[in-house]
Design a protein around this motif. Structure first.
Motif, PDB file in Angstrom:
ATOM      1  N   TRP A  40       3.286   4.147  -7.584  1.00  0.00           N
ATOM      2  CA  TRP A  40       1.839   4.089  -7.552  1.00  0.00           C
ATOM      3  C   TRP A  40       1.245   4.898  -8.699  1.00  0.00           C
ATOM      4  N   LYS A  41       0.134   4.415  -9.219  1.00  0.00           N
ATOM      5  CA  LYS A  41      -0.564   5.111 -10.292  1.00  0.00           C
ATOM      6  C   LYS A  41      -0.888   6.545  -9.868  1.00  0.00           C
ATOM      7  N   LEU A  52       0.548  -0.651 -11.678  1.00  0.00           N
ATOM      8  CA  LEU A  52       1.639   0.180 -11.176  1.00  0.00           C
ATOM      9  C   LEU A  52       2.184   1.051 -12.301  1.00  0.00           C
ATOM     10  N   THR A  96       0.840  -1.195   0.000  1.00  0.00           N
ATOM     11  CA  THR A  96       0.000   0.000   0.000  1.00  0.00           C
ATOM     12  C   THR A  96       0.878   1.248   0.000  1.00  0.00           C
ATOM     13  N   ARG A  97       0.242   2.370  -0.324  1.00  0.00           N
ATOM     14  CA  ARG A  97       0.945   3.655  -0.282  1.00  0.00           C
ATOM     15  C   ARG A  97       1.463   3.966   1.113  1.00  0.00           C
TER      16      ARG A  97
END
Length: 262
Positions: A226-227, A119, A98-99
């Motif tokens: 992350w996107k 990603l 996760t972020r």
């Protein structure tokens, strides 16, 4: 008539104008400024996945060395975040990252279509794929007994299995690189197949021969982000380009894996 045409043109343009307005109202991407504000770039990576992460102080691994230099370029410190699941499973979707855990994913990430579906990926710094190594050059694989180390590389295992079945290859699955090396030394199999950069690292150390396995797919090796973190991605890419231009990237790769394969 002319007025109706004008109304129709305006009506047709409204959806486009709406999209532009929505894009304009989106919050700005602050991913790079947030990393700089925190003073550190956190990178999720496996505990050990040679040659990318080794756990050894003298030679910590390709990705560790690149990220230490890259974070200097960004003006922050490098903060590794070990994720044991990355050492056990080859599917990035199973890592449950996760972020909150990290801003970047490292450890020999194959920038495959599956990876890119969820990603962002940086500029690649190497290429990977299935590679074969042996004490002497092989004319072909047909009929041989071959040790296979799949590891957590994310490469296409189904394609490899089909390729080997078509050539009547006998396979012996091994658990780690040490078993792969000892199996070749002791003659339990005639050749070995594993992820390309690991194969190059072993071949360089053992003075063996290494090459790609047939025409199986090859993928860029990159870092994952992350996107939506586009400013951080641009910062990472600029840093990687500077490390490539000043010779740092080629020197790190040469230290671990020697010469390129054809």
């Amino acid at each position: 008539m002319r007025q109706r045409g004008l109304v129709r043109d305006i009506a047709g343009a409204l959806p486009i104008l709406g999209l532009l307005a929505a894009a304009y109202l989106l919050p700005p991407d602050t991913s790079l400024s947030e990393v700089r504000s925190a003073g550190a770039l956190r990178a999720c990576m496996p505990s050990v996945h040679a040659p990318f992460v080794t756990g050894e102080a003298a030679a910590p691994g390709i990705d560790v060395e690149i990220l230490r230099r890259l974070t200097r370029e960004l003006g922050v410190t490098f903060e590794p975040a070990e994720e044991p699941a990355m050492s056990r499973d080859f599917n990035p979707r199973s890592w449950h990252l996760t972020r909150a855990a990290c801003e970047l994913i490292a450890g020999g990430l194959a920038a495959s279509p599956m990876t890119r579906s969820f990603l962002e990926t940086s500029t690649p710094y190497a290429e990977t794929g299935w590679a074969v190594l042996a004490p002497q050059r092989l004319a072909e694989l047909r009929g041989l007994k071959i040790g296979v180390l799949a590891s957590a590389s994310g490469l296409d295992r189904v394609a490899l299995a089909s390729h080997l079945r078509a050539r009547d290859v006998q396979t012996a699955i091994v658990a780690d690189a040490d078993a792969l090396i000892s199996g070749l030394h002791e003659g339990r199999f005639e050749a070995a197949i594993t992820e390309g950069l690991l194969a190059r690292e072993i071949a360089s150390r053992e003075r063996w021969v290494v090459d790609w396995v047939g025409d199986l797919p090859r993928y860029p090796v990159a870092f994952g982000l992350w996107k939506g973190d586009l400013t951080l991605k641009r910062g990472v890419n600029r840093g990687l380009e500077r490390l490539r231009e000043d010779g740092t990237l080629p020197a790190i790769l040469a230290r671990y894996v020697g010469r390129r394969m054809g």
